[in-house]
Design a protein around this motif. Sequence first.
Motif, PDB file in Angstrom:
ATOM      1  N   UNK A   1      19.700 -43.271  22.138  1.00 36.38           N
ATOM      2  CA  UNK A   1      19.275 -43.351  23.750  1.00 36.38           C
ATOM      3  C   UNK A   1      17.654 -42.930  23.992  1.00 36.38           C
ATOM      4  N   UNK A   2      16.997 -42.299  22.938  1.00 35.15           N
ATOM      5  CA  UNK A   2      15.591 -41.882  23.361  1.00 35.15           C
ATOM      6  C   UNK A   2      15.609 -40.657  24.809  1.00 35.15           C
ATOM      7  N   UNK A   3      16.717 -40.120  24.727  1.00 30.65           N
ATOM      8  CA  UNK A   3      16.876 -39.181  25.956  1.00 30.65           C
ATOM      9  C   UNK A   3      17.057 -37.728  25.484  1.00 30.65           C
ATOM     10  N   UNK A   4      16.621 -36.782  26.270  1.00 33.87           N
ATOM     11  CA  UNK A   4      16.595 -35.533  25.966  1.00 33.87           C
ATOM     12  C   UNK A   4      17.240 -34.996  27.169  1.00 33.87           C
ATOM     13  N   UNK A   5      18.289 -33.888  26.903  1.00 39.53           N
ATOM     14  CA  UNK A   5      18.866 -33.175  28.346  1.00 39.53           C
ATOM     15  C   UNK A   5      18.626 -31.843  28.270  1.00 39.53           C
ATOM     16  N   UNK A   6      18.674 -31.245  29.476  1.00 35.06           N
ATOM     17  CA  UNK A   6      18.730 -29.885  29.558  1.00 35.06           C
ATOM     18  C   UNK A   6      20.327 -29.514  30.344  1.00 35.06           C
ATOM     19  N   UNK A   7      21.150 -28.807  29.791  1.00 38.47           N
ATOM     20  CA  UNK A   7      22.182 -28.332  30.539  1.00 38.47           C
ATOM     21  C   UNK A   7      22.047 -27.289  31.166  1.00 38.47           C
ATOM     22  N   UNK A   8      21.916 -26.849  32.352  1.00 32.09           N
ATOM     23  CA  UNK A   8      21.562 -25.409  32.982  1.00 32.09           C
ATOM     24  C   UNK A   8      22.802 -24.887  33.717  1.00 32.09           C
ATOM     25  N   UNK A   9      23.406 -23.789  32.993  1.00 30.58           N
ATOM     26  CA  UNK A   9      24.621 -23.190  33.763  1.00 30.58           C
ATOM     27  C   UNK A   9      24.197 -21.679  34.201  1.00 30.58           C
ATOM     28  N   UNK A  10      25.189 -21.129  35.149  1.00 25.14           N
ATOM     29  CA  UNK A  10      24.677 -19.876  35.415  1.00 25.14           C
ATOM     30  C   UNK A  10      23.377 -19.775  35.985  1.00 25.14           C
ATOM     31  N   UNK A  11      23.048 -20.847  36.926  1.00 23.51           N
ATOM     32  CA  UNK A  11      21.634 -20.738  37.636  1.00 23.51           C
ATOM     33  C   UNK A  11      21.396 -19.436  38.688  1.00 23.51           C
ATOM     34  N   UNK A  12      20.240 -19.367  38.387  1.00 18.91           N
ATOM     35  CA  UNK A  12      19.767 -18.107  39.437  1.00 18.91           C
ATOM     36  C   UNK A  12      18.732 -18.700  40.307  1.00 18.91           C
ATOM     37  N   UNK A  13      18.416 -18.046  41.427  1.00 23.29           N
ATOM     38  CA  UNK A  13      17.503 -18.530  42.623  1.00 23.29           C
ATOM     39  C   UNK A  13      16.131 -18.470  41.813  1.00 23.29           C
ATOM     40  N   UNK A  14      15.960 -17.511  40.685  1.00 22.94           N
ATOM     41  CA  UNK A  14      14.671 -17.508  40.051  1.00 22.94           C
ATOM     42  C   UNK A  14      14.556 -18.779  39.199  1.00 22.94           C
ATOM     43  N   UNK A  15      15.345 -19.458  38.978  1.00 26.87           N
ATOM     44  CA  UNK A  15      15.234 -20.829  38.154  1.00 26.87           C
ATOM     45  C   UNK A  15      14.544 -21.806  39.078  1.00 26.87           C
ATOM     46  N   UNK A  16      14.582 -21.801  40.479  1.00 26.29           N
ATOM     47  CA  UNK A  16      13.951 -22.552  41.231  1.00 26.29           C
ATOM     48  C   UNK A  16      12.631 -23.046  40.947  1.00 26.29           C
ATOM     49  N   UNK A  17      12.252 -24.447  40.544  1.00 27.36           N
ATOM     50  CA  UNK A  17      10.927 -24.894  40.102  1.00 27.36           C
ATOM     51  C   UNK A  17      11.033 -26.455  40.165  1.00 27.36           C
ATOM     52  N   UNK A  18       9.900 -26.823  39.824  1.00 29.88           N
ATOM     53  CA  UNK A  18       9.851 -28.285  39.385  1.00 29.88           C
ATOM     54  C   UNK A  18       9.850 -28.338  37.677  1.00 29.88           C
ATOM     55  N   UNK A  19      10.610 -29.044  37.434  1.00 28.80           N
ATOM     56  CA  UNK A  19      10.976 -29.105  35.931  1.00 28.80           C
ATOM     57  C   UNK A  19      10.477 -30.347  35.323  1.00 28.80           C
ATOM     58  N   UNK A  20       9.489 -30.044  34.106  1.00 27.31           N
ATOM     59  CA  UNK A  20       8.848 -31.270  33.372  1.00 27.31           C
ATOM     60  C   UNK A  20       9.426 -31.338  32.084  1.00 27.31           C
ATOM     61  N   UNK A  21       9.625 -32.851  31.754  1.00 24.46           N
ATOM     62  CA  UNK A  21       9.852 -33.126  30.339  1.00 24.46           C
ATOM     63  C   UNK A  21       8.330 -33.227  29.591  1.00 24.46           C
ATOM     64  N   UNK A  22       8.582 -33.194  28.424  1.00 23.95           N
ATOM     65  CA  UNK A  22       7.328 -33.206  27.667  1.00 23.95           C
ATOM     66  C   UNK A  22       7.580 -33.604  26.421  1.00 23.95           C
ATOM     67  N   UNK A  23       6.444 -34.358  25.594  1.00 23.00           N
ATOM     68  CA  UNK A  23       7.047 -34.793  24.208  1.00 23.00           C
ATOM     69  C   UNK A  23       5.226 -34.639  23.286  1.00 23.00           C
ATOM     70  N   UNK A  24       5.647 -34.160  22.251  1.00 24.78           N
ATOM     71  CA  UNK A  24       4.430 -33.935  21.309  1.00 24.78           C
ATOM     72  C   UNK A  24       4.502 -34.721  19.954  1.00 24.78           C
ATOM     73  N   UNK A  25       3.364 -35.232  19.614  1.00 20.93           N
ATOM     74  CA  UNK A  25       3.238 -35.717  17.921  1.00 20.93           C
ATOM     75  C   UNK A  25       2.802 -34.617  17.079  1.00 20.93           C
TER      76      UNK A  25
END
Length: 124
Positions: free
Chosen positions: A76-100
């Motif tokens: 599917x050309x897809x990457x996932x991030x499962x986030x559990x036990x979230x904390x207030x300090x996890x608040x942010x803009x989350x960016x996906x990135x790729x490298x060759x």
Amino acid sequence: QVQLVESGGGLVQAGGSLRLSCAASGRTFTWYAMGWFRQAPGKEREFVAAVSWRFGSTYYGDSVKGRFTISRDIAKNTVYLQMNSLKPEDTAVYYCAATTKTGNVYSRYNYDYWGQGTQVTVSS
């Protein structure tokens, strides 16, 4: 042309879970790894997790180890991030990135392509 599109962000209470997705298009067969970074207001962009595209090896930042899980679906050309036990300090803009490029998957400077970001807000 490479394009990364994140989804799955939102507002969640502390202790809750979210799953982010990053759908990729383009020359994915040339990729070495994909990663997630995050940036809170007034702070540097921080490494969260990465996965090697071919072998599926995973890497995590210290602040998310044991709580977050990165995975990829090559078909599917897809990457996932499962986030559990979230904390207030996890608040942010989350960016996906790729490298060759091989090398340091923990460094944002090693990544060639970036998504537009998705907001994650964790309330206390």
